[in-house]
Design a protein around this motif. Structure first.
Motif, PDB file in Angstrom:
ATOM      1  N   ASN A 110       0.826  -1.209   0.000  1.00 47.42           N
ATOM      2  CA  ASN A 110       0.000   0.000   0.000  1.00 47.42           C
ATOM      3  C   ASN A 110       0.862   1.262   0.000  1.00 47.42           C
ATOM      4  N   ASN A 128       0.338   3.074   8.270  1.00 49.22           N
ATOM      5  CA  ASN A 128       0.688   1.722   7.820  1.00 49.22           C
ATOM      6  C   ASN A 128       1.910   1.201   8.578  1.00 49.22           C
ATOM      7  N   PHE A 159      -6.209  -3.936  -1.031  1.00 47.37           N
ATOM      8  CA  PHE A 159      -5.945  -2.545  -0.706  1.00 47.37           C
ATOM      9  C   PHE A 159      -6.222  -1.632  -1.896  1.00 47.37           C
ATOM     10  N   ASP A 211      -6.887   3.736  -4.391  1.00 49.63           N
ATOM     11  CA  ASP A 211      -5.705   4.564  -4.204  1.00 49.63           C
ATOM     12  C   ASP A 211      -5.592   5.593  -5.323  1.00 49.63           C
TER      13      ASP A 211
END
Lengths: 242, 242
Positions: free
Chosen positions: A105, A195, B229, B234
């Motif tokens: 990520n 994260n 994710f 994103d």
């Protein structure tokens, strides 16, 4: 349950293979953490893409571990402590997959952050990443060596990662308030810091499992607070009020 | 591996018990999601504290499930499909624990957010929470009924949760830019929205496991993107550029 005294050599070999896969997976995850922060700082989009790609290998190893666990249980019928060892490997593999996911990520945010102006907190993140990656490596070393003391040491260091996170949280908030242009990059850095903080929590979880597997007891108390999402760090996020 | 044709009644009863525990755990997690958002909107600090407290019960059930899995494997020595069913229950319990953890994290932010002025996106979060909680409930219903079709339907809805998240991300960024006083509450709402988005991902993971357990095949393709994710979300977080 007392030890089953299981001594079949084939089982031990299988377990060694299984632990080898967990170590390999852990090595990839640790590498992904460092590499993702390097890519972030260097605005290295190709490097970031490679990290995202290499996460597939982590998932493959996890799937392989699951298959081996099922095969091992079915063929060797391990009992008591042996079975607990096998299930611990499965659970740790599951956590490593999560850790690698966080690293991925971070890598995915590289192209987005690279489009924005650099802000200073960016240069602090690699140090935090180093701490988190070290916790992962040490937790896995403790797992490989079945070393309860080493596992305790890992948990003790989660506090440092949390402190990093809280400091970054406040710093980023300040940056956002200073200049609206900092808001968008800051939110991404905030997620990246979060994260890393979660990676520290997961390394702690691994260490706790290592401790339990080695001693049969739960670790007395988490040094950092009551749980993985940290009352402490959430309170600290308030900023200024304490 | 072909089905073992395992028909021992005791095993089936154990498995039913195990699945009952998973359902109970899932019910608590689902409840915690809704309750946490209600506490957030109503600035209900006591309610939030109760959610944090009740998460301990979720952890207890997970520990109970682990013990039962070990006991069941040791005593009944299930093979092939039966073993896979048992391990699926263990993995799903692990995911539910993560979901409950996200809900608890939302609850922990209630006192912090309650200290700040209310901003409008707060009122949008409960609708997003409802979607996420429904996905969790439906994934667990699919698990209880071993219903592959229902599992596919759950995955299809993750996109709606992602859309919610992306919309909230953009909205919150705008709020932050408009007024520096909005920055602190907005970052907390951003983390809460991210938690809900992750809950949707985890519900999707459960549904994928249900599908695999029911059909022996991986679900053809995740409707929302390549992984948990989300490259998609994103990229959407960039805002404005697409």
């Amino acid at each position: 349950m007392a030890s089953s005294g299981h001594t079949v050599k084939a089982f031990d070999e299988d377990l060694t293979d299984l632990r080898g896969l967990v170590s390999e997976m852990g090595g990839l995850a640790e590498q992904a953490i460092s590499a993702s922060l390097q890519a972030l700082v260097n605005r290295d989009l190709d490097g970031a893409a490679r990290i995202v790609e290499s996460d597939k290998r982590v998932d493959e190893i996890e799937a392989e571990i699951e298959l081996q666990v099922v095969r091992l249980i079915a063929l060797r019928a391990p009992m008591a402590d042996d079975l607990r060892d096998v299930l611990a490997a499965l659970k740790i593999a599951n956590i490593i997959e999560r850790i690698a996911d966080y690293a991925k990520n971070i890598a995915k945010r590289v192209p987005i952050v690279s489009e924005t102006q650099a802000i200073e907190p960016l240069s602090i993140l690699p140090a935090m990443g180093r701490l988190a990656a070290e916790m992962v490596r040490d937790a896995l070393d403790a797992f490989a060596a079945r070393d309860a003391e080493a596992a305790v040491a890992v948990c003790g260091r989660d506090r440092a990662v949390d402190d990093f996170y809280n400091s970054l949280f406040r710093t980023l908030l300040t940056y956002m308030m200073e200049n609206p242009h900092n808001i968008s990059p800051s939110t991404h850095l905030l997620f990246i810091a979060k994260n890393l903080e979660r990676i520290g929590d997961h390394a702690t979880n691994v260490a706790e499992m290592v401790y339990f597997a080695a001693t049969g007891r739960q670790m007395a108390e988490r040094p950092r607070g009551e749980d993985a999402f940290g009352q402490l760090d959430d309170l600290d996020e308030k900023g200024g009020t304490r």
